[in-house]
Motif scaffolding. Structure first.
Motif, PDB file in Angstrom:
ATOM      1  N   GLU A 193      -5.302  -0.562   3.972  1.00  0.00           N
ATOM      2  CA  GLU A 193      -4.410  -1.677   3.690  1.00  0.00           C
ATOM      3  C   GLU A 193      -3.662  -2.089   4.952  1.00  0.00           C
ATOM      4  O   GLU A 193      -3.346  -1.268   5.818  1.00  0.00           O
ATOM      5  CB  GLU A 193      -3.401  -1.283   2.613  1.00  0.00           C
TER       6      GLU A 193
ATOM      7  N   SER B 157      -5.103  -7.225   0.825  1.00  0.00           N
ATOM      8  CA  SER B 157      -4.240  -6.207   0.234  1.00  0.00           C
ATOM      9  C   SER B 157      -3.339  -5.661   1.333  1.00  0.00           C
ATOM     10  O   SER B 157      -3.800  -5.368   2.437  1.00  0.00           O
ATOM     11  CB  SER B 157      -5.084  -5.075  -0.368  1.00  0.00           C
TER      12      SER B 157
ATOM     13  N   SER C 160      -2.801  -9.431  -2.751  1.00  0.00           N
ATOM     14  CA  SER C 160      -2.022  -8.448  -3.498  1.00  0.00           C
ATOM     15  C   SER C 160      -1.208  -7.610  -2.519  1.00  0.00           C
ATOM     16  O   SER C 160      -1.555  -7.474  -1.337  1.00  0.00           O
ATOM     17  CB  SER C 160      -2.928  -7.536  -4.333  1.00  0.00           C
ATOM     18  N   TYR C 161      -0.107  -7.052  -3.016  1.00  0.00           N
ATOM     19  CA  TYR C 161       0.715  -6.229  -2.140  1.00  0.00           C
ATOM     20  C   TYR C 161       1.437  -5.161  -2.946  1.00  0.00           C
ATOM     21  O   TYR C 161       1.634  -5.288  -4.158  1.00  0.00           O
ATOM     22  CB  TYR C 161       1.734  -7.082  -1.383  1.00  0.00           C
TER      23      TYR C 161
END
Length: 224
Positions: A10, A72, A105-106
């Protein structure tokens, strides 16, 4: 055949408060670069951005990560306490980035403090100011930013208590440079009335900035 490739690491998004101080902006950038170097091979990429007051903005940092192919990321608020920015402004900005970049997304990290390593750093800075003088005769004025959020101000009081526990200081008093009481002059006057033999003013900030400079100025006026 060789082993199957693992999941892509990530990316890391470091989000700062922002400052009008060029020195503070430079220190933030240097820290982000240091994290990037240390995370090589373990973190997909590292970018930093501010929520206000200074470039690069958060949206630019997110855009750079997306352009590099990341969908991500871990978003880390580089802040000492959870106040309005950490609780509301940064999550809202990240939600807007998700609308701007579909599929993004996070995961959202916690603020940094109070952490034992941060307390150790504050202790080291105090020791440097004492230059070998006795801790037992020293009171510490721990100065935080100050917030309209009472939870954030309570965190500074907690840090003051944790800094006092077991370190041998005569006492540690919290105060604030803006938005909350007691002020720097008020806490210094309180310590004078308590007949403190020695006072160390310890700003509780991550980087240089307008508010830390104000602390130095107000402490200097009191000493005069």
């Amino acid at each position: 055949p060789g082993p199957l490739p693992g999941p892509e690491p990530e990316a890391l998004l470091v989000v700062g408060h922002g400052t009008r101080s060029p020195a503070g902006v430079a220190q933030f950038g240097a820290l982000v670069e240091r994290v990037r170097r240390r995370g090589a091979g373990r973190v997909g990429d590292v970018r930093g951005g501010f929520i206000e007051l200074a470039p690069p903005p958060l949206t630019e940092a997110v855009g750079a990560l997306v352009d590099a192919g990341h969908r991500s990321m871990v978003a880390l608020p580089l802040m000492l306490v959870a106040a309005g920015h950490g609780k509301g402004d940064i999550p809202a900005a990240l939600a807007r980035e998700q609308q701007r970049h579909p599929g993004l997304s996070y995961r959202y990290g916690r603020p940094l403090g109070p952490h034992p390593l941060l307390l150790d750093v504050v202790e080291q800075r105090i020791d440097a100011a004492l230059a070998g003088d006795d801790r037992s005769g020293t009171h510490i004025a721990l100065i935080g930013r100050g917030s309209s959020d009472p939870d954030a101000n309570a965190e500074i009081a907690k840090v003051a208590r944790l800094l006092w526990e077991g370190r041998g200081y005569a006492g540690v008093e919290p105060a604030f440079i803006s938005l909350a009481e007691p002020s720097v002059p008020a806490v210094l006057e309180r310590l004078r009335l308590l007949r403190a033999r020695r006072i160390v003013v310890a700003p509780y900030f991550l980087f240089a900035g307008v508010l830390p400079d104000r602390i130095v100025a107000q402490a200097g006026e009191f000493a005069d």
